[in-house]
Design a protein around this motif. Structure first.
Motif, mmCIF file in Angstrom:
data_model
loop_
_atom_site.group_PDB
_atom_site.id
_atom_site.type_symbol
_atom_site.label_atom_id
_atom_site.label_comp_id
_atom_site.label_asym_id
_atom_site.label_seq_id
_atom_site.Cartn_x
_atom_site.Cartn_y
_atom_site.Cartn_z
ATOM 1 N N MET A 40 0.833 -1.197 0.000
ATOM 2 C CA MET A 40 0.000 0.000 0.000
ATOM 3 C C MET A 40 0.872 1.253 0.000
ATOM 4 O O MET A 40 0.605 2.204 -0.741
ATOM 5 C CB MET A 40 -0.946 0.025 1.210
ATOM 6 N N ARG A 41 1.912 1.251 0.805
ATOM 7 C CA ARG A 41 2.820 2.410 0.833
ATOM 8 C C ARG A 41 3.538 2.582 -0.498
ATOM 9 O O ARG A 41 3.706 3.707 -0.974
ATOM 10 C CB ARG A 41 3.831 2.248 1.960
ATOM 11 N N LEU A 42 3.949 1.468 -1.093
ATOM 12 C CA LEU A 42 4.603 1.525 -2.396
ATOM 13 C C LEU A 42 3.646 2.049 -3.460
ATOM 14 O O LEU A 42 4.023 2.858 -4.312
ATOM 15 C CB LEU A 42 5.125 0.137 -2.779
ATOM 16 N N ARG A 43 2.390 1.624 -3.399
ATOM 17 C CA ARG A 43 1.386 2.092 -4.358
ATOM 18 C C ARG A 43 1.159 3.589 -4.229
ATOM 19 O O ARG A 43 1.099 4.304 -5.229
ATOM 20 C CB ARG A 43 0.063 1.351 -4.168
ATOM 21 N N VAL A 44 1.072 4.081 -3.015
ATOM 22 C CA VAL A 44 0.872 5.521 -2.800
ATOM 23 C C VAL A 44 2.069 6.304 -3.334
ATOM 24 O O VAL A 44 1.904 7.329 -3.997
ATOM 25 C CB VAL A 44 0.624 5.819 -1.303
ATOM 26 N N LEU A 45 3.268 5.816 -3.084
ATOM 27 C CA LEU A 45 4.464 6.474 -3.613
ATOM 28 C C LEU A 45 4.460 6.478 -5.136
ATOM 29 O O LEU A 45 4.734 7.507 -5.768
ATOM 30 C CB LEU A 45 5.721 5.782 -3.088
ATOM 31 N N LEU A 46 4.131 5.350 -5.736
ATOM 32 C CA LEU A 46 4.098 5.271 -7.197
ATOM 33 C C LEU A 46 2.992 6.143 -7.786
ATOM 34 O O LEU A 46 3.157 6.725 -8.860
ATOM 35 C CB LEU A 46 3.932 3.817 -7.652
ATOM 36 N N GLN A 47 1.872 6.260 -7.090
ATOM 37 C CA GLN A 47 0.815 7.155 -7.558
ATOM 38 C C GLN A 47 1.291 8.602 -7.541
ATOM 39 O O GLN A 47 1.024 9.357 -8.480
ATOM 40 C CB GLN A 47 -0.435 7.023 -6.686
ATOM 41 N N VAL A 52 3.075 13.299 -10.704
ATOM 42 C CA VAL A 52 4.111 14.288 -11.013
ATOM 43 C C VAL A 52 4.565 14.147 -12.466
ATOM 44 O O VAL A 52 4.706 15.144 -13.188
ATOM 45 C CB VAL A 52 5.306 14.157 -10.041
ATOM 46 N N VAL A 53 4.769 12.920 -12.917
ATOM 47 C CA VAL A 53 5.192 12.683 -14.297
ATOM 48 C C VAL A 53 4.127 13.169 -15.275
ATOM 49 O O VAL A 53 4.435 13.852 -16.263
ATOM 50 C CB VAL A 53 5.499 11.184 -14.520
ATOM 51 N N ILE A 54 2.874 12.827 -15.024
ATOM 52 C CA ILE A 54 1.785 13.240 -15.916
ATOM 53 C C ILE A 54 1.667 14.759 -15.964
ATOM 54 O O ILE A 54 1.528 15.349 -17.040
ATOM 55 C CB ILE A 54 0.458 12.576 -15.491
ATOM 56 N N MET A 55 1.744 15.399 -14.812
ATOM 57 C CA MET A 55 1.653 16.866 -14.789
ATOM 58 C C MET A 55 2.840 17.506 -15.508
ATOM 59 O O MET A 55 2.686 18.506 -16.207
ATOM 60 C CB MET A 55 1.564 17.377 -13.355
ATOM 61 N N ALA A 56 4.033 16.927 -15.362
ATOM 62 C CA ALA A 56 5.208 17.448 -16.046
ATOM 63 C C ALA A 56 5.074 17.305 -17.561
ATOM 64 O O ALA A 56 5.426 18.226 -18.318
ATOM 65 C CB ALA A 56 6.470 16.740 -15.560
ATOM 66 N N VAL A 57 4.524 16.187 -17.999
ATOM 67 C CA VAL A 57 4.328 15.988 -19.448
ATOM 68 C C VAL A 57 3.287 16.967 -19.980
ATOM 69 O O VAL A 57 3.465 17.556 -21.062
ATOM 70 C CB VAL A 57 3.929 14.519 -19.740
ATOM 71 N N ILE A 58 2.205 17.171 -19.235
ATOM 72 C CA ILE A 58 1.190 18.125 -19.671
ATOM 73 C C ILE A 58 1.791 19.530 -19.753
ATOM 74 O O ILE A 58 1.583 20.256 -20.730
ATOM 75 C CB ILE A 58 -0.028 18.113 -18.709
ATOM 76 N N TRP A 59 2.576 19.890 -18.755
ATOM 77 C CA TRP A 59 3.215 21.204 -18.765
ATOM 78 C C TRP A 59 4.182 21.322 -19.938
ATOM 79 O O TRP A 59 4.197 22.335 -20.627
ATOM 80 C CB TRP A 59 3.950 21.436 -17.446
ATOM 81 N N TRP A 60 4.998 20.268 -20.163
ATOM 82 C CA TRP A 60 5.981 20.301 -21.239
ATOM 83 C C TRP A 60 5.314 20.429 -22.609
ATOM 84 O O TRP A 60 5.787 21.170 -23.466
ATOM 85 C CB TRP A 60 6.830 19.035 -21.182
ATOM 86 N N LYS A 61 4.212 19.728 -22.808
ATOM 87 C CA LYS A 61 3.521 19.794 -24.107
ATOM 88 C C LYS A 61 2.774 21.110 -24.291
ATOM 89 O O LYS A 61 2.527 21.512 -25.427
ATOM 90 C CB LYS A 61 2.572 18.608 -24.250
ATOM 91 N N ALA A 62 2.442 21.787 -23.204
ATOM 92 C CA ALA A 62 1.736 23.058 -23.312
ATOM 93 C C ALA A 62 2.693 24.203 -23.628
ATOM 94 O O ALA A 62 2.269 25.233 -24.141
ATOM 95 C CB ALA A 62 0.993 23.358 -22.016
#
Length: 63
Positions: A40-47, A52-62
């Motif tokens: 559960m802790r690993l899942r929360v960390l990976l989420q 962060v990765v998804i938001m960075a990609v959205i920012w980079w593409k914008a």
């Protein structure tokens, strides 16, 4: 960057899904409670990392 973004987002999402499935299998088999907590802790960390990765990609593409 587009090719890296196209690879890193699915990898992050699949990592979260994989750990979630491991946790479900452990729970259904009646596995160790300590292992469930660890997963559960690993899942929360990976989420967090996936968001962060998804938001960075959205920012980079914008930009």
């Amino acid at each position: 960057m587009n090719t890296i973004a196209d690879l890193i987002v699915p990898i992050a999402v699949l990592a979260v899904a994989f750990v979630l499935l491991l946790g479900l299998v452990n729970m259904l088999r009646g596995g160790s409670a300590n292992r469930s907590q660890h997963l559960m802790r690993l899942r929360v960390l990976l989420q967090f990392i996936a968001i962060v990765v998804i938001m960075a990609v959205i920012w980079w593409k914008a930009v």
